[in-house]
Design an enzyme around this catalytic site. Structure first.
Site, PDB file in Angstrom:
ATOM      1  N   ASP A  76       0.840  -1.183   0.000  1.00 25.51           N
ATOM      2  CA  ASP A  76       0.000   0.000   0.000  1.00 25.51           C
ATOM      3  C   ASP A  76       0.882   1.242   0.000  1.00 25.51           C
ATOM      4  O   ASP A  76       1.697   1.442   0.902  1.00 25.51           O
ATOM      5  CB  ASP A  76      -0.870  -0.037   1.257  1.00 25.51           C
ATOM      6  CG  ASP A  76      -1.842   1.117   1.285  1.00 25.51           C
ATOM      7  OD1 ASP A  76      -2.365   1.458   0.213  1.00 25.51           O
ATOM      8  OD2 ASP A  76      -2.053   1.684   2.361  1.00 25.51           O
ATOM      9  N   THR A 114      -3.458   6.084  -3.648  1.00 22.65           N
ATOM     10  CA  THR A 114      -2.335   6.833  -3.074  1.00 22.65           C
ATOM     11  C   THR A 114      -1.060   6.677  -3.909  1.00 22.65           C
ATOM     12  O   THR A 114      -0.338   7.650  -4.122  1.00 22.65           O
ATOM     13  CB  THR A 114      -2.057   6.373  -1.634  1.00 22.65           C
ATOM     14  OG1 THR A 114      -1.882   4.959  -1.641  1.00 22.65           O
ATOM     15  CG2 THR A 114      -3.196   6.724  -0.728  1.00 22.65           C
ATOM     16  N   THR A 115      -0.806   5.466  -4.382  1.00 18.26           N
ATOM     17  CA  THR A 115       0.399   5.255  -5.195  1.00 18.26           C
ATOM     18  C   THR A 115       0.249   6.022  -6.507  1.00 18.26           C
ATOM     19  O   THR A 115       1.182   6.707  -6.951  1.00 18.26           O
ATOM     20  CB  THR A 115       0.583   3.757  -5.500  1.00 18.26           C
ATOM     21  OG1 THR A 115       0.439   3.040  -4.283  1.00 18.26           O
ATOM     22  CG2 THR A 115       1.931   3.471  -6.105  1.00 18.26           C
ATOM     23  N   ASP A 118      -9.709  -0.485   3.900  1.00 23.69           N
ATOM     24  CA  ASP A 118      -9.563   0.099   2.562  1.00 23.69           C
ATOM     25  C   ASP A 118     -10.836  -0.119   1.742  1.00 23.69           C
ATOM     26  O   ASP A 118     -11.364   0.799   1.114  1.00 23.69           O
ATOM     27  CB  ASP A 118      -8.400  -0.565   1.803  1.00 23.69           C
ATOM     28  CG  ASP A 118      -7.059  -0.118   2.354  1.00 23.69           C
ATOM     29  OD1 ASP A 118      -7.048   0.787   3.202  1.00 23.69           O
ATOM     30  OD2 ASP A 118      -6.030  -0.684   1.937  1.00 23.69           O
TER      31      ASP A 118
HETATM   32  P1  ADP Z   1      -3.159   2.837  -5.627  1.00 25.28           P
HETATM   33  O1  ADP Z   1      -2.423   3.053  -4.332  1.00 25.28           O
HETATM   34  O2  ADP Z   1      -2.905   3.946  -6.578  1.00 25.28           O
HETATM   35  O3  ADP Z   1      -4.592   2.521  -5.443  1.00 25.28           O
HETATM   36  P2  ADP Z   1      -2.877   0.076  -6.403  1.00 25.28           P
HETATM   37  O4  ADP Z   1      -1.676  -0.756  -6.169  1.00 25.28           O
HETATM   38  O5  ADP Z   1      -4.094  -0.206  -5.608  1.00 25.28           O
HETATM   39  O6  ADP Z   1      -2.442   1.582  -6.276  1.00 25.28           O
HETATM   40  O7  ADP Z   1      -3.218  -0.056  -7.955  1.00 25.28           O
HETATM   41  C1  ADP Z   1      -4.313   0.580  -8.506  1.00 25.28           C
HETATM   42  C2  ADP Z   1      -4.261   0.448 -10.007  1.00 25.28           C
HETATM   43  O8  ADP Z   1      -4.324  -0.916 -10.406  1.00 25.28           O
HETATM   44  C3  ADP Z   1      -5.455   1.141 -10.635  1.00 25.28           C
HETATM   45  O9  ADP Z   1      -5.006   1.907 -11.719  1.00 25.28           O
HETATM   46  C4  ADP Z   1      -6.323  -0.019 -11.091  1.00 25.28           C
HETATM   47  O10 ADP Z   1      -7.112   0.327 -12.206  1.00 25.28           O
HETATM   48  C5  ADP Z   1      -5.282  -1.040 -11.442  1.00 25.28           C
HETATM   49  N1  ADP Z   1      -5.802  -2.415 -11.498  1.00 25.28           N
HETATM   50  C6  ADP Z   1      -6.432  -3.128 -10.547  1.00 25.28           C
HETATM   51  N2  ADP Z   1      -6.768  -4.360 -11.012  1.00 25.28           N
HETATM   52  C7  ADP Z   1      -6.335  -4.434 -12.293  1.00 25.28           C
HETATM   53  C8  ADP Z   1      -6.360  -5.426 -13.328  1.00 25.28           C
HETATM   54  N3  ADP Z   1      -6.891  -6.627 -13.133  1.00 25.28           N
HETATM   55  N4  ADP Z   1      -5.815  -5.108 -14.503  1.00 25.28           N
HETATM   56  C9  ADP Z   1      -5.249  -3.914 -14.702  1.00 25.28           C
HETATM   57  N5  ADP Z   1      -5.182  -2.952 -13.789  1.00 25.28           N
HETATM   58  C10 ADP Z   1      -5.707  -3.188 -12.594  1.00 25.28           C
END
Ligand code: ADP
Ligand code: MG
Length: 531
Positions: free
Chosen positions: A58, A91-92, A382
């Site tokens: 996270d 957040t990322t 979350d």
């Molecule tokens: P953040 O802290 O920004 O929420 P995450 O590690 O949760 O970072 O990643 C979020 C990103 O991953 C988003 O852009 C979301 O659309 C993408 N994402 C989640 N599941 C998938 C998937 N199956 N295929 C492609 N992208 C995905």
């Protein structure tokens, strides 16, 4: 060292050098979380000063635990903390995007574009994206709400648990959904999370009402109460501690006894007062003297002592009661109402379960070890944040970089109409948006550039209305319709990430002078890559 006397003990960097240093710091910080983005992102192993470890992917958790000196790195950490507070996710993405905006701004500065022109262009681009969102959003049906909550858990916990937690988070969010003056409000802080070590994580569940791992002070008190009145006391029902400089002048036998009796009588008066107000449930933040238990039991009052302030606050919100400083000052207008209040034994531990009109729910996070319970707890929190947002504003955007690519394409078309150097900044903003699909591809072991080009080409060649739904499915490792794949994100998360990152980048661009009270600005460190 500066030649201005007042600045003698400082290190100073100005103009371009300041900007370059600041951007290096931002890029270094983004580098610390880059590999965690998306469901295939890697985990980070964090170590604190006391040697405790935590594995997480996270972004905000990683950044908040990094020991960072650089003021610009701190600004970006604030962006991610704000993102977490307002949107609970993304957040990322927010930090990566902010750093990319700065990197691209630097390239423009090298070409001779002034930071203020870049700032104007970035603002314009952000406003254009904000307007364009309405063409990209889709309404969140119940099914899609589940998909989006599920997406927020991608890569964070075991796949079966993702599904279960998404369902429970939505259920909990509905339990706290209320009509506010400006539309529906679902406050995640009204859901209590109770942790229990032992048992599998799949035994984690949701209970209607507020649950506390507490037992009524005496078995003689009613175990199960039907609807009634409740009082919440910010103090206790105790004899006052003697102050150290008080001298009790004992002039004859019986003085001490009569003093104690008086004290006891005063406490009994308080019990009488409680009874006269028709209260059947009482919760105190502090203690209750042992010899009061009988009197309270006789009065039929289910009583709890040493209830945490945070739990009293939750009880107050659920029952409508006001916290009173003491029992003497308790008034009928301070009382609240409950539907039922009971004691039940779960896994050998007594629990107190209160149901109230205003709903409220408790999530029981279970797992075999403290670490597993912690992980379940964080993931639920979350997912709950995302679920609450969705009930408040049920609008979604396609994930997997689809939205960022669609916005970038829109911006590039729009940039052609902008005269002046701002046009270059709008294009730089569009390029920066693509950091999300590029890093998603990178973390899936795909070539970032080729993959990005493939998705862009698919969106451009798609002549239907749904072109903007095409993104990168990192599991299938190919471009796909993200709505069909169920990879969806609440509008509020993406909108906040864009606004927060733009704001942070603009603040950094405005700085042209950095003064250090101490020598040397260290680039962020303290984050350990597990891979
Ligand atoms: P953040 O802290 O920004 O929420 P995450 O590690 O949760 O970072 O990643 C979020 C990103 O991953 C988003 O852009 C979301 O659309 C993408 N994402 C989640 N599941 C998938 C998937 N199956 N295929 C492609 N992208 C995905
Ligand atoms: Mg996320």
């Amino acid at each position: 060292m500066s030649d201005v006397p007042i600045l003698q003990e400082t290190t100073r960097s100005t103009g371009r050098e300041a900007l370059r240093n600041n951007i290096t710091a931002a890029m270094a910080l983004a580098g610390a979380v880059r590999t965690t983005l998306g469901p295939l992102g890697q985990d980070k192993l964090l170590l604190d000063d006391e040697g405790r470890t935590m594995v997480t992917n996270d972004g905000v958790t990683v950044l908040e635990s990094a020991k960072v000196e650089h003021p610009v790195a701190k600004m970006l950490i604030n962006t991610s903390t704000t993102q977490d507070r307002i949107a609970r996710d993304g957040t990322t993405s927010a930090v990566l995007f902010a750093a990319e905006l700065l990197q691209n701004a630097w390239e423009l500065v090298l070409q001779g574009v002034h930071p203020s022109a870049i700032g104007r262009g970035y603002r314009l681009a952000e406003a254009t994206c904000r307007e364009h969102f309405q063409n990209l959003t889709l309404d969140a049906s119940k099914e899609l709400q589940h998909r989006a909550t599920h997406t927020s858990l991608a890569g964070k916990i075991h796949a079966n648990m993702q599904n279960r937690l998404a369902g429970l988070a939505l259920e909990a969010a509905s339990a706290v959904l209320m009509e506010g003056p400006n539309g529906p409000v679902a406050d995640p802080t009204r859901v209590k999370i109770l942790t229990q070590t032992g048992g599998g994580m799949e035994q984690s569940h949701l209970v209607t009402g507020l649950v506390l791992a507490k037992k009524r002070v005496s078995d003689g008190m009613p175990k199960h109460l039907k609807a009634g009145k409740v009082a919440l006391i910010d103090g206790g029902l105790e004899r006052r501690e003697m102050m150290s400089d008080v001298t009790l002048n004992v002039t004859g036998t019986g003085v001490l006894e009569s003093f104690r009796e008086k004290e006891y009588a005063m406490l009994l008066e308080q019990v009488k007062h409680i009874k006269s107000l028709g209260i059947t449930l009482l919760a105190c933040k502090e203690g209750i003297d042992d010899d009061m238990h009988q009197a309270l039991s006789d009065a039929g009052i289910q009583t709890y002592r040493r209830v945490a302030r945070s739990d009293l606050d939750l009880l107050a919100r659920g029952t409508g009661a006001t916290l009173s400083l003491n029992i003497r000052g308790l008034h009928s207008s301070d009382l609240g109402a409950f539907i039922s209040s009971k004691n039940e034994r779960w896994n050998g531990v007594m629990h107190w379960i209160v149901e109230t009109e205003e709903g409220g729910a408790t999530f029981i996070a279970q797992g075999s070890t403290n670490e597993v319970v912690g992980e379940v707890e964080r993931c639920f929190a979350d997912a709950l944040g995302v679920a609450c947002q969705l009930l408040e504003e049920p609008l979604l955007l396609p994930g997997g970089g689809a939205t960022q690519i669609a916005l970038a394409r829109h911006l590039r078309r729009h940039a052609e109409t902008i005269p002046g150097r701002e046009q270059l900044a709008v294009e730089a903003f569009a390029d920066a948006l693509e950091v999300i699909p590029r890093v998603l591809a990178e973390n899936a072991g795909l070539d970032p550039l080729d993959t990005l080009l493939q998705v862009v080409a698919k969106q451009s060649n798609h002549d239907g209305e749904l072109a903007h739904c095409i993104g990168l499915d990192v599991v299938a490792r190919r471009p796909a319709n993200m709505v069909e794949q169920g990879v969806l994100e609440p509008l509020r998360i993406t909108r906040q990430a864009l606004a927060g990152a733009t704001e942070a980048a603009l603040s950094v661009l405005r700085i042209d002078d950095v003064l250090w009270a101490k020598q040397d600005a260290a680039i962020p460190e303290g984050v350990l890559d597990e891979d």
